[in-house]
Enzyme design. Structure first.
Site, PDB file in Angstrom:
ATOM      1  N   ASN A 114       0.854  -1.193   0.000  1.00  0.00           N
ATOM      2  CA  ASN A 114       0.000   0.000   0.000  1.00  0.00           C
ATOM      3  C   ASN A 114       0.891   1.245   0.000  1.00  0.00           C
ATOM      4  O   ASN A 114       1.545   1.550   0.996  1.00  0.00           O
ATOM      5  CB  ASN A 114      -0.891  -0.054   1.253  1.00  0.00           C
ATOM      6  CG  ASN A 114      -1.869   1.091   1.318  1.00  0.00           C
ATOM      7  OD1 ASN A 114      -1.538   2.212   0.945  1.00  0.00           O
ATOM      8  ND2 ASN A 114      -3.056   0.813   1.820  1.00  0.00           N
ATOM      9  N   ASP A 142      -0.951  -3.875   9.914  1.00  0.00           N
ATOM     10  CA  ASP A 142      -2.313  -4.246   9.562  1.00  0.00           C
ATOM     11  C   ASP A 142      -3.252  -3.313  10.313  1.00  0.00           C
ATOM     12  O   ASP A 142      -3.065  -3.067  11.511  1.00  0.00           O
ATOM     13  CB  ASP A 142      -2.622  -5.710   9.888  1.00  0.00           C
ATOM     14  CG  ASP A 142      -3.715  -6.245   8.966  1.00  0.00           C
ATOM     15  OD1 ASP A 142      -3.544  -6.174   7.735  1.00  0.00           O
ATOM     16  OD2 ASP A 142      -4.760  -6.709   9.463  1.00  0.00           O
TER      17      ASP A 142
HETATM   18  P1  ITT Z   1      -0.862  -4.036   3.024  1.00  0.00           P
HETATM   19  O1  ITT Z   1      -1.541  -5.224   3.621  1.00  0.00           O
HETATM   20  O2  ITT Z   1      -0.091  -4.347   1.781  1.00  0.00           O
HETATM   21  O3  ITT Z   1      -0.037  -3.275   4.025  1.00  0.00           O
HETATM   22  P2  ITT Z   1      -3.597  -3.063   2.698  1.00  0.00           P
HETATM   23  O4  ITT Z   1      -4.163  -1.876   1.996  1.00  0.00           O
HETATM   24  O5  ITT Z   1      -4.085  -4.431   2.308  1.00  0.00           O
HETATM   25  O6  ITT Z   1      -1.994  -2.984   2.560  1.00  0.00           O
HETATM   26  P3  ITT Z   1      -4.734  -3.314   5.364  1.00  0.00           P
HETATM   27  O7  ITT Z   1      -5.176  -4.712   5.130  1.00  0.00           O
HETATM   28  O8  ITT Z   1      -4.050  -3.014   6.659  1.00  0.00           O
HETATM   29  O9  ITT Z   1      -3.720  -2.826   4.240  1.00  0.00           O
HETATM   30  O10 ITT Z   1      -5.897  -2.248   5.190  1.00  0.00           O
HETATM   31  C1  ITT Z   1      -7.197  -2.491   5.575  1.00  0.00           C
HETATM   32  C2  ITT Z   1      -8.125  -1.499   4.972  1.00  0.00           C
HETATM   33  O11 ITT Z   1      -8.153  -0.332   5.786  1.00  0.00           O
HETATM   34  C3  ITT Z   1      -7.848  -1.039   3.550  1.00  0.00           C
HETATM   35  O12 ITT Z   1      -9.094  -0.922   2.884  1.00  0.00           O
HETATM   36  C4  ITT Z   1      -7.230   0.330   3.712  1.00  0.00           C
HETATM   37  O13 ITT Z   1      -7.566   1.181   2.639  1.00  0.00           O
HETATM   38  C5  ITT Z   1      -7.879   0.806   5.018  1.00  0.00           C
HETATM   39  N1  ITT Z   1      -6.936   1.630   5.763  1.00  0.00           N
HETATM   40  C6  ITT Z   1      -5.743   1.244   6.278  1.00  0.00           C
HETATM   41  N2  ITT Z   1      -5.138   2.283   6.881  1.00  0.00           N
HETATM   42  C7  ITT Z   1      -5.963   3.346   6.750  1.00  0.00           C
HETATM   43  C8  ITT Z   1      -5.891   4.703   7.122  1.00  0.00           C
HETATM   44  O14 ITT Z   1      -4.822   5.193   7.739  1.00  0.00           O
HETATM   45  N3  ITT Z   1      -6.909   5.513   6.813  1.00  0.00           N
HETATM   46  C9  ITT Z   1      -7.990   5.042   6.170  1.00  0.00           C
HETATM   47  N4  ITT Z   1      -8.142   3.785   5.756  1.00  0.00           N
HETATM   48  C10 ITT Z   1      -7.131   2.930   6.034  1.00  0.00           C
END
Ligand code: ITT
Length: 195
Positions: A9, A69
């Site tokens: 991400n 995560d």
């Molecule tokens: P990685 O696993 O490759 O790190 P990812 O986007 O899959 O990236 P997550 O599973 O942790 O990461 O993300 C869960 C969801 O929460 C995903 O839809 C993100 O867009 C959202 N998310 C994560 N951090 C956020 C933030 O700081 N603000 C808003 N939404 C967030």
């Protein structure tokens, strides 16, 4: 000190680089180690997924690394979407669809309390450590703002009246769930280098 951040991400990567910009740790992306894998995350907790992602990279490349995560936990929805935040609207759906579903589920709900929770897992010389960051807030009734990513347009952090997407990176990176978890990671790494 260089440390690989096991994330696909780019928004997370940008945020963590900004948060740590005054610190000695240099964040290395997966692209910089030529890793373009779709890293599995099949656990049912944030802790489990963060550990799974960090272990995957450590095993494949033999490098110390960390993973993040994150989930949005909404009180009126029994803490959903939580660990399933990325695929709340179903596999292959984007943030727009996830937010739309969440706003729909929240229609008519008076209790709008929610929190973002980040768990960072660090694999360091064969040992694992986790660091948690939480920011409390509320869910809006409609999207607001253009900055940030994911659920930022529908989350207002406590003490503010604008969403993360309206507040922008500078404020978000001072108060966010991720900033708090990264600060704990950074403190830990500082102690290590003092040893
Ligand atoms: P990685 O696993 O490759 O790190 P990812 O986007 O899959 O990236 P997550 O599973 O942790 O990461 O993300 C869960 C969801 O929460 C995903 O839809 C993100 O867009 C959202 N998310 C994560 N951090 C956020 C933030 O700081 N603000 C808003 N939404 C967030």
């Amino acid at each position: 000190m260089k440390l690989v951040f096991a994330t696909n991400n780019k928004h997370k990567l940008d945020e963590v680089r900004k948060i740590t910009s005054h610190h000695p740790v240099e964040i290395v992306s997966l692209a910089e180690i030529n890793c373009f894998d779709d890293i599995p995350e099949t656990a049912d907790t944030l802790e489990g997924n963060a550990l799974q992602k960090a272990h995957y990279i450590q095993k494949k490349f033999g490098l110390n690394c960390f993973a993040d995560d994150t989930g949005l936990e909404v009180e009126a929805l029994n803490n959903a979407p939580g660990v399933y935040s990325a695929r709340y609207a179903g596999p292959g759906h984007d943030s727009e669809a996830n937010m739309k579903k969440l706003l729909h589920e929240m229609e008519g709900k008076e209790n709008r309390k929610a929190r973002f929770r980040t768990v960072i897992a660090l694999v360091w010389n064969g040992k694992t450590y986790t660091f948690e960051g939480i920011v409390n807030g509320t869910i809006t009734t409609a999207k607001r703002g253009e900055n940030g990513f994911g659920y930022d347009p529908i989350f207002i952090p406590e003490g503010y009246d604008q969403t993360f997407a309206e507040l922008g990176d500078n404020i978000k990176n001072q108060i966010s769930h991720r900033a708090k978890a990264v600060e704990k990671l950074d403190e830990f790494l500082t102690q290590l280098s003092d040893l």
